[in-house]
Design an enzyme around this catalytic site. Structure first.
Site, PDB file in Angstrom:
ATOM      1  N   THR A  12      -8.408   9.797   2.992  1.00 57.37           N
ATOM      2  CA  THR A  12      -7.806   8.585   3.562  1.00 57.37           C
ATOM      3  C   THR A  12      -7.561   8.763   5.050  1.00 57.37           C
ATOM      4  O   THR A  12      -7.263   9.867   5.513  1.00 57.37           O
ATOM      5  CB  THR A  12      -6.483   8.210   2.854  1.00 57.37           C
ATOM      6  OG1 THR A  12      -5.963   7.028   3.455  1.00 57.37           O
ATOM      7  CG2 THR A  12      -5.437   9.309   2.943  1.00 57.37           C
ATOM      8  N   ASN A  14      -5.368   6.625   6.299  1.00 55.83           N
ATOM      9  CA  ASN A  14      -4.073   5.955   6.360  1.00 55.83           C
ATOM     10  C   ASN A  14      -2.950   7.002   6.305  1.00 55.83           C
ATOM     11  O   ASN A  14      -2.738   7.658   5.298  1.00 55.83           O
ATOM     12  CB  ASN A  14      -3.997   4.986   5.160  1.00 55.83           C
ATOM     13  CG  ASN A  14      -2.706   4.209   5.111  1.00 55.83           C
ATOM     14  OD1 ASN A  14      -1.650   4.721   5.429  1.00 55.83           O
ATOM     15  ND2 ASN A  14      -2.817   2.956   4.712  1.00 55.83           N
ATOM     16  N   LYS A  17      -0.192   6.566   3.569  1.00 51.68           N
ATOM     17  CA  LYS A  17      -0.624   7.021   2.244  1.00 51.68           C
ATOM     18  C   LYS A  17      -0.670   8.531   2.174  1.00 51.68           C
ATOM     19  O   LYS A  17      -0.238   9.134   1.190  1.00 51.68           O
ATOM     20  CB  LYS A  17      -2.060   6.539   1.998  1.00 51.68           C
ATOM     21  CG  LYS A  17      -2.191   5.202   1.404  1.00 51.68           C
ATOM     22  CD  LYS A  17      -3.651   5.067   1.060  1.00 51.68           C
ATOM     23  CE  LYS A  17      -4.058   3.658   0.858  1.00 51.68           C
ATOM     24  NZ  LYS A  17      -5.496   3.548   0.661  1.00 51.68           N
ATOM     25  N   ASP A  74      -7.354   3.645  -3.533  1.00 51.42           N
ATOM     26  CA  ASP A  74      -7.554   2.324  -2.953  1.00 51.42           C
ATOM     27  C   ASP A  74      -6.460   1.450  -3.523  1.00 51.42           C
ATOM     28  O   ASP A  74      -6.180   1.486  -4.728  1.00 51.42           O
ATOM     29  CB  ASP A  74      -8.932   1.744  -3.266  1.00 51.42           C
ATOM     30  CG  ASP A  74      -9.243   0.600  -2.305  1.00 51.42           C
ATOM     31  OD1 ASP A  74      -9.422   0.879  -1.104  1.00 51.42           O
ATOM     32  OD2 ASP A  74      -9.260  -0.567  -2.731  1.00 51.42           O
ATOM     33  N   SER A  75      -5.807   0.729  -2.644  1.00 51.68           N
ATOM     34  CA  SER A  75      -4.627   0.012  -3.103  1.00 51.68           C
ATOM     35  C   SER A  75      -4.477  -1.293  -2.369  1.00 51.68           C
ATOM     36  O   SER A  75      -5.170  -1.555  -1.380  1.00 51.68           O
ATOM     37  CB  SER A  75      -3.389   0.886  -2.891  1.00 51.68           C
ATOM     38  OG  SER A  75      -3.385   1.410  -1.588  1.00 51.68           O
ATOM     39  N   PHE A 157       5.123   1.555   5.063  1.00 54.40           N
ATOM     40  CA  PHE A 157       4.053   1.001   5.897  1.00 54.40           C
ATOM     41  C   PHE A 157       3.580  -0.302   5.265  1.00 54.40           C
ATOM     42  O   PHE A 157       4.059  -0.714   4.202  1.00 54.40           O
ATOM     43  CB  PHE A 157       2.897   2.015   6.026  1.00 54.40           C
ATOM     44  CG  PHE A 157       2.132   2.261   4.747  1.00 54.40           C
ATOM     45  CD1 PHE A 157       0.957   1.581   4.490  1.00 54.40           C
ATOM     46  CD2 PHE A 157       2.598   3.157   3.785  1.00 54.40           C
ATOM     47  CE1 PHE A 157       0.247   1.785   3.307  1.00 54.40           C
ATOM     48  CE2 PHE A 157       1.912   3.382   2.606  1.00 54.40           C
ATOM     49  CZ  PHE A 157       0.728   2.691   2.368  1.00 54.40           C
ATOM     50  N   TYR A 159       2.904  -3.701   3.760  1.00 51.59           N
ATOM     51  CA  TYR A 159       3.718  -4.831   3.300  1.00 51.59           C
ATOM     52  C   TYR A 159       5.109  -4.402   2.810  1.00 51.59           C
ATOM     53  O   TYR A 159       5.850  -5.236   2.284  1.00 51.59           O
ATOM     54  CB  TYR A 159       2.987  -5.576   2.178  1.00 51.59           C
ATOM     55  CG  TYR A 159       1.654  -6.157   2.600  1.00 51.59           C
ATOM     56  CD1 TYR A 159       1.584  -7.390   3.244  1.00 51.59           C
ATOM     57  CD2 TYR A 159       0.462  -5.471   2.372  1.00 51.59           C
ATOM     58  CE1 TYR A 159       0.365  -7.920   3.651  1.00 51.59           C
ATOM     59  CE2 TYR A 159      -0.760  -5.983   2.773  1.00 51.59           C
ATOM     60  CZ  TYR A 159      -0.799  -7.204   3.410  1.00 51.59           C
ATOM     61  OH  TYR A 159      -2.008  -7.720   3.815  1.00 51.59           O
ATOM     62  N   LYS A 180      10.735   5.915  -2.690  1.00 50.03           N
ATOM     63  CA  LYS A 180       9.490   5.152  -2.859  1.00 50.03           C
ATOM     64  C   LYS A 180       8.553   5.903  -3.806  1.00 50.03           C
ATOM     65  O   LYS A 180       7.894   5.306  -4.650  1.00 50.03           O
ATOM     66  CB  LYS A 180       8.815   4.904  -1.505  1.00 50.03           C
ATOM     67  CG  LYS A 180       7.533   4.085  -1.637  1.00 50.03           C
ATOM     68  CD  LYS A 180       6.898   3.666  -0.345  1.00 50.03           C
ATOM     69  CE  LYS A 180       5.586   2.944  -0.629  1.00 50.03           C
ATOM     70  NZ  LYS A 180       4.818   2.611   0.570  1.00 50.03           N
ATOM     71  N   HIS A 185       3.386   2.334  -6.950  1.00 55.15           N
ATOM     72  CA  HIS A 185       2.107   2.216  -7.646  1.00 55.15           C
ATOM     73  C   HIS A 185       1.302   3.510  -7.514  1.00 55.15           C
ATOM     74  O   HIS A 185       0.732   4.014  -8.464  1.00 55.15           O
ATOM     75  CB  HIS A 185       1.343   1.030  -7.055  1.00 55.15           C
ATOM     76  CG  HIS A 185       1.375   0.974  -5.539  1.00 55.15           C
ATOM     77  ND1 HIS A 185       2.547   1.090  -4.827  1.00 55.15           N
ATOM     78  CD2 HIS A 185       0.391   0.824  -4.606  1.00 55.15           C
ATOM     79  CE1 HIS A 185       2.284   1.005  -3.528  1.00 55.15           C
ATOM     80  NE2 HIS A 185       0.990   0.854  -3.362  1.00 55.15           N
TER      81      HIS A 185
HETATM   82  P1  IMP Z   1      -6.780   0.619   1.639  1.00 55.50           P
HETATM   83  O1  IMP Z   1      -6.582   1.725   2.629  1.00 55.50           O
HETATM   84  O2  IMP Z   1      -8.004  -0.134   1.811  1.00 55.50           O
HETATM   85  O3  IMP Z   1      -6.521   1.063   0.239  1.00 55.50           O
HETATM   86  O4  IMP Z   1      -5.685  -0.461   2.025  1.00 55.50           O
HETATM   87  C1  IMP Z   1      -4.475  -0.492   1.492  1.00 55.50           C
HETATM   88  C2  IMP Z   1      -3.708  -1.633   2.142  1.00 55.50           C
HETATM   89  O5  IMP Z   1      -2.886  -2.201   1.143  1.00 55.50           O
HETATM   90  C3  IMP Z   1      -2.794  -1.112   3.238  1.00 55.50           C
HETATM   91  O6  IMP Z   1      -3.335  -1.269   4.510  1.00 55.50           O
HETATM   92  C4  IMP Z   1      -1.565  -1.987   3.048  1.00 55.50           C
HETATM   93  O7  IMP Z   1      -1.754  -3.177   3.728  1.00 55.50           O
HETATM   94  C5  IMP Z   1      -1.571  -2.276   1.565  1.00 55.50           C
HETATM   95  N1  IMP Z   1      -0.792  -1.263   0.835  1.00 55.50           N
HETATM   96  C6  IMP Z   1      -1.243  -0.347  -0.065  1.00 55.50           C
HETATM   97  N2  IMP Z   1      -0.248   0.423  -0.512  1.00 55.50           N
HETATM   98  C7  IMP Z   1       0.858  -0.010   0.123  1.00 55.50           C
HETATM   99  C8  IMP Z   1       2.201   0.424   0.090  1.00 55.50           C
HETATM  100  O8  IMP Z   1       2.599   1.376  -0.593  1.00 55.50           O
HETATM  101  N3  IMP Z   1       3.038  -0.266   0.870  1.00 55.50           N
HETATM  102  C9  IMP Z   1       2.658  -1.307   1.642  1.00 55.50           C
HETATM  103  N4  IMP Z   1       1.425  -1.733   1.735  1.00 55.50           N
HETATM  104  C10 IMP Z   1       0.509  -1.081   0.974  1.00 55.50           C
END
Ligand code: IMP
Length: 212
Positions: A12, A14, A17, A74-75, A157, A159, A180, A185
């Protein structure tokens, strides 16, 4: 003698995450690498139409270039009043590049006038773990909540400042990282593959040979 740790690559970019996942796995004798350890190997942004497809794609790419057991999440956020939007488009809801503030403001705009009881939503995480031998494991976790009418809190981070957890009386952004990680999730998905991670942790030679 220096302990040998099994290694896992967390696929990732992110940071939010990565921090959460590292915190969740810190008890295990596993050394966690991230994409920052592979600066010349950016993971292609997901193009799939489901969390599962995207998580598998990211983990597969990571295992191919690293040769390490790789884990990807992926979330996203599914809002009932918006028919499940933003879903797999959560990161780029307000366009690219990903901007949390803009995403949150767009969400508030879309939900304007919708009363709180109808603002139900959930975070969904699908985690994929793939070994260099091609074994694939996946798990899903969900966390139910309500989208508030204004942002609250500074933690987390994405939402998190809008995502209210009725049982805590707080938004995700008002929880500590440890709190958290008790309810999220991602932690629910990760707990489902915890036995596998335990087994990986026991492999002192860092290999994943044989079935996990
Ligand atoms: P990914 O990196 O494509 O999986 O994008 C995940 C996106 O979903 C993030 O950029 C957030 O906008 C949102 N997201 C996923 N998990 C969370 C969380 O735990 N808190 C807040 N937003 C989340």
């Amino acid at each position: 003698m220096r302990a040998m740790f099994s290694k896992i690559l967390m696929a990732t970019h992110n940071r939010g995450k990565a921090t959460e996942l590292k915190n969740l796995l810190e008890e295990l004798p596993i050394r966690i690498l991230t994409l920052e350890d592979y600066p010349d190997k950016p993971i292609v942004e997901e193009k799939g139409t489901s969390f599962l497809e995207n998580a598998l794609q990211k983990a597969k790419e990571a295992v191919e270039f690293s040769g390490l057991i790789s884990l990807a999440d992926d979330s996203g956020l599914e809002v009932d009043a918006l028919g499940g939007q933003p879903g797999v488009y959560s990161a780029r809801f307000a366009g690219e590049p990903c901007d949390y503030q803009k995403n949150n403001l767009k969400l508030l705009r879309f939900l304007q006038g919708i009363p709180l009881p109808q603002r139900t939503a959930r975070f969904v995480s699908v985690i994929a773990l793939i070994t260099p031998e091609g074994q694939v494991y996946t798990a899903e976790g969900r966390c139910e909540g309500v989208i508030l009418e204004e942002l609250r809190g500074t933690g987390g981070f994405g939402y998190d400042p809008l995502f209210y957890l009725p049982s805590w009386g707080k938004t995700m952004a008002e929880l500590t990282l440890e709190e958290k990680n008790m309810v999220s999730h991602r932690c629910k998905a990760l707990r489902k593959i915890a036995p596998l991670l335990q087994r990986i942790g026991k492999r002192r030679d860092g290999s994943s040979a044989g079935r996990l």
